[in-house]
Design an enzyme around this catalytic site. Structure first.
Site, short mmCIF file in Angstrom:
data_model
loop_
_atom_site.label_atom_id
_atom_site.label_comp_id
_atom_site.label_asym_id
_atom_site.label_seq_id
_atom_site.Cartn_x
_atom_site.Cartn_y
_atom_site.Cartn_z
N LYS A 38 -14.11 6.64 -24.40
CA LYS A 38 -12.65 6.93 -24.87
C LYS A 38 -12.70 8.36 -25.29
CE LYS A 38 -13.04 3.64 -27.41
NZ LYS A 38 -14.47 3.24 -26.88
N THR A 39 -13.64 8.64 -26.56
CA THR A 39 -13.72 9.74 -26.96
C THR A 39 -13.69 11.11 -26.18
OG1 THR A 39 -14.57 8.75 -28.93
CG2 THR A 39 -14.77 10.99 -29.10
N ASP B 293 -9.39 10.15 -33.55
CA ASP B 293 -10.54 9.40 -32.86
C ASP B 293 -10.83 8.16 -33.67
OD1 ASP B 293 -12.30 8.90 -30.96
OD2 ASP B 293 -14.00 10.06 -32.01
N ASP B 294 -10.86 7.00 -33.04
CA ASP B 294 -11.21 5.77 -33.64
C ASP B 294 -10.24 5.23 -34.69
OD1 ASP B 294 -13.45 4.91 -32.41
OD2 ASP B 294 -14.73 6.19 -33.42
N LYS C 140 6.05 8.23 -35.44
CA LYS C 140 7.52 8.05 -35.03
C LYS C 140 8.43 9.30 -35.47
CE LYS C 140 10.49 4.43 -35.15
NZ LYS C 140 11.22 3.33 -35.80
N LYS D 298 -21.07 5.12 -21.92
CA LYS D 298 -21.95 5.93 -22.84
C LYS D 298 -23.32 4.90 -22.90
CE LYS D 298 -21.40 6.82 -27.87
NZ LYS D 298 -20.50 6.79 -28.97
N1 LIG Z 1 25.28 3.60 -27.70
C1 LIG Z 1 24.20 4.00 -28.01
N2 LIG Z 1 23.77 3.47 -29.05
C2 LIG Z 1 22.60 3.79 -29.84
N3 LIG Z 1 21.80 4.97 -29.18
C3 LIG Z 1 22.52 5.65 -28.13
C4 LIG Z 1 23.38 5.16 -27.56
N4 LIG Z 1 23.89 6.01 -26.51
C5 LIG Z 1 22.73 6.74 -26.36
N5 LIG Z 1 22.12 6.48 -27.46
C6 LIG Z 1 20.69 7.36 -27.58
O1 LIG Z 1 19.64 6.47 -27.87
C7 LIG Z 1 18.70 6.95 -28.66
C8 LIG Z 1 18.43 5.60 -29.54
O2 LIG Z 1 17.62 5.99 -30.20
P1 LIG Z 1 17.18 5.38 -31.75
O3 LIG Z 1 16.08 6.16 -32.66
O4 LIG Z 1 18.51 5.39 -32.51
O5 LIG Z 1 16.80 3.87 -31.50
P2 LIG Z 1 15.96 2.73 -32.75
O6 LIG Z 1 16.34 1.51 -32.31
O7 LIG Z 1 16.18 3.38 -34.06
O8 LIG Z 1 14.31 3.06 -32.20
P3 LIG Z 1 13.34 2.56 -33.13
O9 LIG Z 1 13.12 0.79 -33.01
O10 LIG Z 1 12.17 3.48 -32.61
O11 LIG Z 1 13.49 2.99 -34.79
C9 LIG Z 1 19.25 8.19 -29.30
O12 LIG Z 1 18.76 9.26 -29.07
C10 LIG Z 1 20.59 8.04 -29.28
O13 LIG Z 1 21.12 9.39 -29.11
N1 LIG Z 2 -15.85 9.96 -16.77
C1 LIG Z 2 -15.99 9.72 -18.04
N2 LIG Z 2 -15.38 9.39 -19.01
C2 LIG Z 2 -16.02 9.18 -20.23
N3 LIG Z 2 -17.30 9.61 -20.70
C3 LIG Z 2 -17.77 10.26 -19.73
C4 LIG Z 2 -17.64 10.46 -18.34
N4 LIG Z 2 -18.76 10.88 -17.58
C5 LIG Z 2 -19.60 11.29 -18.52
N5 LIG Z 2 -19.24 10.90 -19.79
C6 LIG Z 2 -19.81 10.91 -21.00
O1 LIG Z 2 -20.25 9.74 -21.50
C7 LIG Z 2 -20.15 9.53 -23.02
C8 LIG Z 2 -18.94 8.91 -23.50
O2 LIG Z 2 -19.12 8.71 -24.98
P1 LIG Z 2 -17.92 8.60 -25.86
O3 LIG Z 2 -18.26 8.77 -27.32
O4 LIG Z 2 -16.74 9.22 -25.40
O5 LIG Z 2 -17.64 7.17 -25.66
P2 LIG Z 2 -16.56 6.17 -26.58
O6 LIG Z 2 -15.91 5.01 -25.76
O7 LIG Z 2 -16.05 7.05 -27.42
O8 LIG Z 2 -17.80 5.35 -27.56
P3 LIG Z 2 -17.46 4.62 -28.89
O9 LIG Z 2 -16.67 3.20 -28.44
O10 LIG Z 2 -18.67 4.46 -29.42
O11 LIG Z 2 -16.42 5.32 -29.80
C9 LIG Z 2 -20.04 11.08 -23.12
O12 LIG Z 2 -21.34 11.66 -23.50
C10 LIG Z 2 -19.52 11.79 -21.98
O13 LIG Z 2 -19.98 13.22 -22.21
MG LIG Z 3 -15.43 7.18 -29.38
MG LIG Z 4 15.01 3.78 -35.56
#
Ligand SMILES: Nc1ncnc2c1ncn2[C@@H]1O[C@H](COP(=O)(O)OP(=O)(O)OP(=O)(O)O)[C@@H](O)[C@H]1O
Ligand SMILES: Nc1ncnc2c1ncn2[C@@H]1O[C@H](COP(=O)(O)OP(=O)(O)OP(=O)(O)O)[C@@H](O)[C@H]1O
Ligand SMILES: [Mg+2]
Ligand SMILES: [Mg+2]
Ligand SMILES: Nc1ncnc2c1ncn2[C@@H]1O[C@H](COP(=O)(O)OP(=O)(O)OP(=O)(O)O)[C@@H](O)[C@H]1O
Ligand SMILES: Nc1ncnc2c1ncn2[C@@H]1O[C@H](COP(=O)(O)OP(=O)(O)OP(=O)(O)O)[C@@H](O)[C@H]1O
Ligand SMILES: Nc1ncnc2c1ncn2[C@@H]1O[C@H](COP(=O)(O)OP(=O)(O)OP(=O)(O)O)[C@@H](O)[C@H]1O
Ligand SMILES: Nc1ncnc2c1ncn2[C@@H]1O[C@H](COP(=O)(O)OP(=O)(O)OP(=O)(O)O)[C@@H](O)[C@H]1O
Ligand SMILES: [Mg+2]
Ligand SMILES: [Mg+2]
Ligand SMILES: [Mg+2]
Ligand SMILES: [Mg+2]
Lengths: 258, 258, 258, 258, 258, 258
Positions: free
Chosen positions: B70-71, B124-125, B152, B228
């Site tokens: 992942k890292t 990370d992590d 957010k 890894k």
């Molecule tokens: N009728 C509508 N009601 C609400 N939002 C609308 C509407 N039409 C368009 N939009 C657009 O949809 C988006 C709604 O995002 P908003 O952040 O209000 O959602 P939220 O429910 O607050 O999300 P979160 O759960 O992440 O807080 C906005 O960008 C807004 O401009």
């Molecule tokens: N396709 C690949 N994807 C990810 N890592 C790769 C890949 N090929 C080679 N590697 C090597 O594998 C190792 C992956 O180790 P890494 O620290 O990213 O694992 P991790 O999932 O983050 O581990 P941990 O759960 O301990 O955090 C690295 O040394 C990286 O160079």
């Molecule tokens: Mg890692």
């Molecule tokens: Mg909201």
């Protein structure tokens, strides 16, 4: 120490219209009757606050799942109210605050609002304000109690009126913190988009797309979807081209774990 | 005190390419279709962040069991993005920090990123960042809430865009802290190596070995294994000689509790 | 405050060979194949750390029930490694430390180790380091997280290598704090003495005794017993005389709740 | 702060023989075989500590229900040992101490003991030292961990030897804090008085009474009873007269909730 | 800090006879055999404390449901003892005290008592002293431990004697904090009024009333009732007139939720 | 620190009649027998406090579901008592107070009341005073204990009398904190409006409306409703016109989640 906290904090309220409008950058699409319901109820409650002499305090909770547009609806209500005092309370302005400072900040906004004859306070993501997390469950009881008290307190000045509009997307709040939900006079559910019709109306206004693609997209979305998520996926789908093919859209839908 | 914390900390960000490259010392082996999937999705999301004007914030979570790479995948994505502002948030830079200092440190990285038109933050992590432990479960709610809020929040400057790539290997996070997982726009699963083919491709590129040995090793590994872990066991097996016999390999596999 | 803690603490590391040798005052008896297994595996891991360029960090956990000789095995491994930097982290040097000071102390040992091309850190009774107690369970999450981070962090200097050898006798750790066990590359089980043969070999080397008595003692010990406990009971049995009669031995066995 | 705590505290150790003798004001009655068992085992363990060069640390736990004479047995063992350094650690000297100060106080006693070639530390009511209460259960983990570490640490000076004798009447400790019980080398059960014979022997030595009354009292006590409780009830029964009638005794037995 | 606390607090002990007498303003009615039992037992225990040289510490717990007269009985015992040193420990003198200050205050009273050859300490509502609440359950463990230690500690001065009389109305204490109940030498149950006879005797002495009314009241009270509650209801019933009609009484009984 | 807290706080008591009257802005409608019951009981208890020499302390709890008019009833009782000292303790005056400051504030009000021969203290929403939340449940034990002690303590001055009237709408308090409910001498249930008759009487006095509309509204309200909620919905219904049509009323009833 609280007194101090009250003084030291210089919150950048500035919740002027610009900042509030930024909360619905993509506008408000009138996507159908479900939306008109919420919209007209909110307008009426704003009216009641403005005109009724026996309603010194009106509090409304907008609850619904994530991405349903709660924040946008709340912010546009605030802007459209035209009230002289409009403020926003949101968690990102209080990162790193102690519980005490949070309470001080929140109280300050309410105390300030009491000075204006007509005020509106928007509390976005009330679960973040109280540091809520489902397991435990844990939350800041101090902040919760402060909200519970302030949500029940009339402005002390005769004739002054305050409207509070809050949003939340944690259904568990309903069970865990029943008292918080009950503290609101009115609780409105903000729904996901349900029908192909609603989805089409949203896409129509926001994304240039062929009617055929729009139809196949609407057909593919078989479960309800939040309006914000629909917009996000659309954006992901049209990275390369200006328009969005339905194939590409479905792929992105899948990537986003829909 | 938080303000203070913000000032006092002089994080050695320095997440320049060298430091990030050190996170995949053994390179990135293109071991098959499962890897190409993740790889191309990540490239597309980087592209969307770079080009879409309606995606001010893109957040991706790479989740998978321990040792799956992942890292490495996250770090190589960061390096390959070529974004002007690239930073890493990892637990080892915050050992001994108070919760407050951690929040301050994390906020600082995000606030700095907002100043650049195109930024990428690697977390990370994420379980270590929030001091998560399964029993209880316990974690730092303060740090969790800070992350939930920052994940957010769009960059406040119009047109600026931020991509967040995080990693985790705690599947329980999914159940316990559902909200944290949902806070990401996209969640990608990083798999273990599944087939003998994948294992052979990895060994081929990294360890000099006879095809016969390689085949018997691949045959012996009957359950999925993290990339890894495969590298680690190989290293353990070839202490004395330059090549690795399959007998020796299996012995080491056993010692490592596979 | 952490920075301060780092400075103020002047840990009397002094884990020089003398201090480490004192941890196996009664020597190391090669009591049979079970012991040779652990012993040779540890030697190989020391070799890997010394020679492999791809193993910057090697961590080994010695787990087994109380009195099985875990500390002695770990300490003799450290002494025999001949590494230029050898340090011990144990709870009795941190009595009365705050969580912060403990983390500072532990970090300091690791940071110091990074400066040496070849280092070995012995962490004795890891359950005591994290203040673990089974009920609750309770432990210091701050110290646990510090260990979890340090146990995964490669020495930052290219080519420098670190081996960590830890001991524990809390099987519950395995269930409760799974993450801690998984953080080690290799986990070796240190067994109790199982057979009469093993018991005889230990008694032979450490206590002057008639073969007949030795046989009846070995026959009486029907359940596995830790080597340290065997030595303790022997000592209790020979208070008056130089040799140990089997009757007296069995009496003491009983007194000790065997 | 801990260092400070170490300095500020000027514990009135003074656990000289007088103070220790006060812990068994009513003497030690040799009431039968059950008592001789404990008594002789303790004498042998004292001897082992004095003479064995391989027993730098000997720890004994006296556990039994309330009122069974644990403290008296422990204190008389300490006095009779004749060791040059004898100290008592008991909760009443630490009332109002913070956890840190308690640890400092306890450590100080142990550190002081290390300076003497032969030392004995009496820890009375170990459950009170760790602030144990059954519900929760709750206790001071900091103090518990300090004890766990000190109970396993040999005196650092070659040849110096330390004996620890502790008492407890909380059977739950056994289940809840298993580790604490296991930290002792030897654990001895202090029984209640079981037979009429034992009761008669105790009454005989301590209370002037007619043989008839003594018999009817012994006959009336059908369940085991602690020696301290027996003495207390006897005292309650003879308020007016010098001797104690069995009627009066039984009445008091009842009042005390036997 | 504790030392400090000991100095700063200037408790207005003043538990002189007047203050103690105020705790049974309505006198002590000898309402029947149940009362004589408690009364004579307490007198005998006072005598034992005064005369027995082998009873340096006598502790008595008066437990019973609310309103049964526990405080009155305890206070009159204290006054009637005639001991030179009589003190009261009650929660209302420690409102707002930190746990540390409470322990300091309580210790001070005990330490002072040790100076007098004959002392009596009244601890009223021991559940309030330890901040007990049934859910959780929660309580101050620090204060509880202080009490547990002090309730077992003999006055250090040879020949000095201390009697402790405590009251509680929380039956759950018995289950939750068994150790606290067991810490008392004697535990006496203070009963509710059970029979019409007892009720008549109390009314007779305290309220002018016609025999007929008294009979119908006694007849109406079919379940046991606390003496304090009986007095309270009587008082409520005779607001207007000097005498109390049974109708009016029953009405008030009902209002009080009997 | 508590002493300090006592001094620093300058509570704006000012619970003069005006402030108290504001708590029942819409007056007190005598809506029927259910109301007369509570009303006359309260009057009688006020009388008892004024006249009875044996009732130094009278405490009454008004409990009922939300919106039933508890605060209004309590406040009008306080005003109508005509007592020389009348004070209000409510949560909104203590926002941001530490537990210690809350206790100090509450104690201060009680201590002040003791100086007046006749006092009444109104404690509104006792659940907010103790920061109660149902899950956990959590609350401030320090404040709870302070209330428990103060609610049982007679004014120390001979002849001085104190009445305490408290309100709560948390039925769970009854289960969780039984002790708090029992601490009150009298507990009165404030009911919801039950019958069409009661509803008509309230509407009649407060809202100009045609008898026909009033009848259809009363008919529509099939479940009990709190008087405060009835007023709120009425107000919502008559935003535009002066009178309220039953259609409009029912719509609002629905919006409010009835
Ligand atoms: N009728 C509508 N009601 C609400 N939002 C609308 C509407 N039409 C368009 N939009 C657009 O949809 C988006 C709604 O995002 P908003 O952040 O209000 O959602 P939220 O429910 O607050 O999300 P979160 O759960 O992440 O807080 C906005 O960008 C807004 O401009
Ligand atoms: N396709 C690949 N994807 C990810 N890592 C790769 C890949 N090929 C080679 N590697 C090597 O594998 C190792 C992956 O180790 P890494 O620290 O990213 O694992 P991790 O999932 O983050 O581990 P941990 O759960 O301990 O955090 C690295 O040394 C990286 O160079
Ligand atoms: Mg890692
Ligand atoms: Mg909201
Ligand atoms: N082969 C052996 N392995 C381990 N210890 C041995 C061996 N031979 C002799 N010993 C002696 O046995 C004793 C083992 O004690 P040690 O303290 O290592 O046990 P432990 O398992 O760490 O006990 P604990 O569970 O109390 O920490 C030492 O005195 C050591 O010298
Ligand atoms: N053989 C005996 N063993 C123990 N105590 C004896 C013996 N003979 C007489 N006694 C007297 O009995 C009393 C025992 O009281 P002690 O305080 O030791 O009991 P305990 O078990 O420690 O009680 P607790 O459980 O309350 O701590 C002492 O006064 C002691 O003098
Ligand atoms: N025989 C008696 N025993 C106890 N109290 C009596 C007796 N006769 C009269 N009284 C009067 O009854 C009242 C008892 O009240 P007291 O405060 O002692 O009850 P309590 O059990 O302590 O109540 P609570 O449970 O509230 O603490 C006192 O006013 C006392 O004068
Ligand atoms: N008979 C009555 N009893 C109570 N309130 C009445 C009555 N008649 C009219 N009212 C009015 O009804 C309203 C009752 O509101 P109040 O705040 O007392 O309710 P509450 O039960 O305290 O609500 P909450 O549960 O929110 O605290 C007041 O405005 C009051 O003037
Ligand atoms: Mg060991
Ligand atoms: Mg004892
Ligand atoms: Mg009482
Ligand atoms: Mg109210």
């Amino acid at each position: 120490d609280f007194e101090l906290a009250l003084c030291e904090i210089q919150p950048k309220f500035g919740a002027n219209n610009e900042e509030l409008s930024a909360m619905y950058r993509n506008g408000i699409v009138h996507y159908g009757p479900a939306f008109e319901d919420i919209s007209s109820t909110l307008r009426r409650l704003v009216e009641q606050t403005r005109t009724s002499e026996r309603t010194p305090l009106m509090s409304v909770l907008l609850e619904g799942s994530a991405f349903t547009g709660k924040t946008a609806v709340a912010a546009s209500t605030a802007v459209d109210s035209g009230f002289p005092f409009v403020r926003k309370i949101s968690a990102d302005e209080m990162i790193g605050f102690s519980e005490g400072s949070k309470c001080a900040h929140i109280s300050k906004v309410f105390l300030d609002s009491y000075k204006s004859p007509l005020s509106l306070i928007l509390i976005d993501d009330i679960e973040r304000i109280i540091d809520y997390v489902q397991i435990g469950p844990r939350f800041s009881n101090t902040v919760l109690q402060t909200l519970l008290v302030l949500l029940k307190k009339d402005p002390p000045t005769e004739g002054h009126r305050l409207m509070v509009v809050a949003t939340t997307s944690v259904p568990h709040l309903l069970e865990d913190l029943g008292g918080l939900i009950q503290a609101f006079n009115v609780s409105l559910h903000v729904p996901q988009l349900q029908s192909g019709d609603e989805i089409r109306r949203v896409l129509q206004e926001l994304v240039p797309m062929s009617p055929a693609d729009m139809d196949s997209i609407a057909a593919a979305i078989t479960r309800p979807i939040g309006i914000k998520q629909l917009l996000m996926i659309t954006e992901m789908a049209r990275t390369d081209e200006e328009t969005v093919s339905s194939d590409r859209f479905l792929e992105c839908l899948h990537t986003c774990g829909y």
